[in-house]
Design an enzyme around this catalytic site. Structure first.
Site, PDB file in Angstrom:
ATOM      1  N   SER A   1       0.804  -1.249  -0.250  1.00  0.00           N
ATOM      2  CA  SER A   1       0.002   0.018  -0.037  1.00  0.00           C
ATOM      3  C   SER A   1       0.734   1.264  -0.015  1.00  0.00           C
ATOM      4  O   SER A   1       0.549   2.317  -0.273  1.00  0.00           O
ATOM      5  CB  SER A   1      -0.986   0.112   1.243  1.00  0.00           C
TER       6      SER A   1
ATOM      7  N   TYR B   1      11.692  -5.529  17.379  1.00  0.00           N
ATOM      8  CA  TYR B   1      12.003  -5.257  15.974  1.00  0.00           C
ATOM      9  C   TYR B   1      13.437  -6.012  15.323  1.00  0.00           C
ATOM     10  O   TYR B   1      13.277  -6.641  14.460  1.00  0.00           O
ATOM     11  CB  TYR B   1      11.962  -3.665  15.452  1.00  0.00           C
TER      12      TYR B   1
HETATM   13  P1  NAP Z   1       5.505   1.315   5.611  1.00  0.00           P
HETATM   14  O1  NAP Z   1       5.618   2.299   4.725  1.00  0.00           O
HETATM   15  O2  NAP Z   1       4.903   1.295   6.991  1.00  0.00           O
HETATM   16  O3  NAP Z   1       5.013   0.181   4.795  1.00  0.00           O
HETATM   17  C1  NAP Z   1       4.427  -1.152   5.500  1.00  0.00           C
HETATM   18  C2  NAP Z   1       3.792  -1.868   4.659  1.00  0.00           C
HETATM   19  O4  NAP Z   1       3.322  -3.129   5.047  1.00  0.00           O
HETATM   20  C3  NAP Z   1       2.352  -1.213   4.285  1.00  0.00           C
HETATM   21  O5  NAP Z   1       1.964  -1.392   2.956  1.00  0.00           O
HETATM   22  C4  NAP Z   1       1.528  -1.897   5.397  1.00  0.00           C
HETATM   23  O6  NAP Z   1       0.091  -2.015   4.705  1.00  0.00           O
HETATM   24  C5  NAP Z   1       1.943  -3.303   5.361  1.00  0.00           C
HETATM   25  N1  NAP Z   1       1.531  -4.084   6.450  1.00  0.00           N
HETATM   26  C6  NAP Z   1       1.679  -3.954   7.547  1.00  0.00           C
HETATM   27  N2  NAP Z   1       1.096  -4.811   8.626  1.00  0.00           N
HETATM   28  C7  NAP Z   1       0.595  -5.427   7.545  1.00  0.00           C
HETATM   29  C8  NAP Z   1      -0.263  -6.791   7.811  1.00  0.00           C
HETATM   30  N3  NAP Z   1      -0.527  -7.153   9.260  1.00  0.00           N
HETATM   31  N4  NAP Z   1      -0.853  -7.523   7.030  1.00  0.00           N
HETATM   32  C9  NAP Z   1      -0.475  -7.020   5.547  1.00  0.00           C
HETATM   33  N5  NAP Z   1       0.325  -5.896   5.166  1.00  0.00           N
HETATM   34  C10 NAP Z   1       0.722  -5.258   6.458  1.00  0.00           C
HETATM   35  O7  NAP Z   1       6.977   0.798   5.869  1.00  0.00           O
HETATM   36  P2  NAP Z   1       8.358   0.692   5.121  1.00  0.00           P
HETATM   37  O8  NAP Z   1       9.082   1.294   5.537  1.00  0.00           O
HETATM   38  O9  NAP Z   1       7.827   0.372   3.538  1.00  0.00           O
HETATM   39  O10 NAP Z   1       8.758  -0.953   5.294  1.00  0.00           O
HETATM   40  C11 NAP Z   1       8.814  -1.791   4.518  1.00  0.00           C
HETATM   41  C12 NAP Z   1       9.784  -3.101   4.907  1.00  0.00           C
HETATM   42  O11 NAP Z   1      11.060  -2.373   5.038  1.00  0.00           O
HETATM   43  C13 NAP Z   1       9.443  -3.414   6.340  1.00  0.00           C
HETATM   44  O12 NAP Z   1       9.675  -4.850   6.382  1.00  0.00           O
HETATM   45  C14 NAP Z   1      10.486  -2.951   7.365  1.00  0.00           C
HETATM   46  O13 NAP Z   1      10.763  -3.409   8.412  1.00  0.00           O
HETATM   47  C15 NAP Z   1      11.570  -2.630   6.183  1.00  0.00           C
HETATM   48  N6  NAP Z   1      12.631  -1.831   6.436  1.00  0.00           N
HETATM   49  C16 NAP Z   1      12.103  -0.486   6.473  1.00  0.00           C
HETATM   50  C17 NAP Z   1      13.131   0.528   6.839  1.00  0.00           C
HETATM   51  C18 NAP Z   1      12.782   1.902   7.144  1.00  0.00           C
HETATM   52  O14 NAP Z   1      13.732   2.993   7.233  1.00  0.00           O
HETATM   53  N7  NAP Z   1      11.641   2.643   6.501  1.00  0.00           N
HETATM   54  C19 NAP Z   1      14.558   0.345   7.142  1.00  0.00           C
HETATM   55  C20 NAP Z   1      14.772  -1.058   7.147  1.00  0.00           C
HETATM   56  C21 NAP Z   1      13.812  -1.867   6.707  1.00  0.00           C
HETATM   57  P3  NAP Z   1      -1.372  -1.739   5.240  1.00  0.00           P
HETATM   58  O15 NAP Z   1      -1.153  -0.940   6.607  1.00  0.00           O
HETATM   59  O16 NAP Z   1      -2.381  -1.371   4.317  1.00  0.00           O
HETATM   60  O17 NAP Z   1      -1.549  -3.214   5.641  1.00  0.00           O
END
Ligand code: NAP
Length: 242
Positions: free
Chosen positions: A11, A151
């Site tokens: 999303s 986490y």
């Molecule tokens: P984000 O913007 O919060 O997006 C998270 C996504 O996961 C959203 O599309 C959300 O959609 C979905 N999601 C969350 N809970 C869910 C559930 N129970 N079932 C299905 N979908 C779910 O986060 P992001 O930064 O893009 O993170 C993506 C990945 O990268 C994660 O694994 C995160 O740990 C990793 N990461 C992020 C960072 C950073 O700095 N942002 C750094 C390192 C790693 P809905 O809410 O619509 O379900």
């Protein structure tokens, strides 16, 4: 041959960027994007994809529903070429005061759900004798960060699973790898303290990684170029941990 890839968490953020990257790839990917909400930005991608992207509303915290969901998708699309375990939640807080239910939620969404998704997706890949599994970890798995113990545990768990599973599946031509992004400005990291933010920026000599940078690493693991690469973690962090 069309290559079907299931991406979780589409999303917004990295999941959305990954689908956009795969649709722009010369390889004819068909992408099934899954998250709880169908965001307007993902809906736009689906509309402009010419039938190459679709959406499925699903909450991966509903662990018991995962087997049937995957069985239905495989019956419709055949064995997937790829699975990108991207959906994740942050939930920061010092461990001493964190509710047990919050700890369980982080581990369920970030670790148990990817394990169960991979279990059922890899069954079909085993029969097809091909496939790519990409897990989205984080540099926090190896560096640690104040307030992110649960986490970090979930992401370190994903990396451990990646190494073991690469050994289990390698003989059948299936690769398993991790992308470990550094800090990216997404919904997950909104509201971070300004002082912490300044130090994070200072450390990233190339500038902060963006979702498109990490999406490029995912596309690499799905590509023909990565056919002999498995059990690895590719860090995309602008040089923060160098
Ligand atoms: P984000 O913007 O919060 O997006 C998270 C996504 O996961 C959203 O599309 C959300 O959609 C979905 N999601 C969350 N809970 C869910 C559930 N129970 N079932 C299905 N979908 C779910 O986060 P992001 O930064 O893009 O993170 C993506 C990945 O990268 C994660 O694994 C995160 O740990 C990793 N990461 C992020 C960072 C950073 O700095 N942002 C750094 C390192 C790693 P809905 O809410 O619509 O379900």
């Amino acid at each position: 041959m069309v290559k079907t890839v299931l991406v979780t968490g589409v999303s917004r953020g990295l999941g959305l960027a990954t689908v956009a990257r795969l649709l722009a790839d010369p390889e004819p990917y068909h992408v099934i994007g899954l998250s709880r909400s169908f965001s307007p930005t993902y809906e736009e991608l689906v509309k402009s994809s010419g039938g190459r992207a679709e959406f499925m509303a699903f909450d991966i915290a509903d662990l018991a529903a995962i087997p049937q969901m995957i069985t239905d998708l495989v019956a419709k699309h055949g064995a997937f070429w790829g699975l990108v375990n991207n959906a994740g939640i942050g939930m920061d807080g010092v461990l001493a005061t964190m509710h047990r239910t919050d700890i369980e939620k982080v581990l369920a969404v970030n670790l148990t759900a990817p394990l169960i998704l991979t279990k059922y997706v890899s069954r079909a890949m085993l029969s097809a004798r091909q496939g790519r599994i990409v897990n989205i970890s984080s540099i926090i798995a190896s560096t640690g960060f104040h307030g992110l113990s649960a986490y970090a545990a979930s992401k370190a768990g994903l990396e451990g699973m990646t190494r073991s599973l690469s050994r289990e599946l390698g003989k059948r031509g299936i690769t398993v790898n991790c992308v470990a992004p550094g800090y990216m400005e997404t919904e997950m990291t909104k509201g971070i303290d300004v002082h912490q933010m300044a130090s994070i920026r200072r450390r990233a000599t190339l500038g902060l990684a963006e979702p498109a940078d990490a999406a490029g690493a995912v596309a690499y693991f799905l590509s023909a170029d990565a056919a002999r690469v498995t059990g690895t973690v590719l860090t995309v962090d602008g040089g923060s941990t160098a």
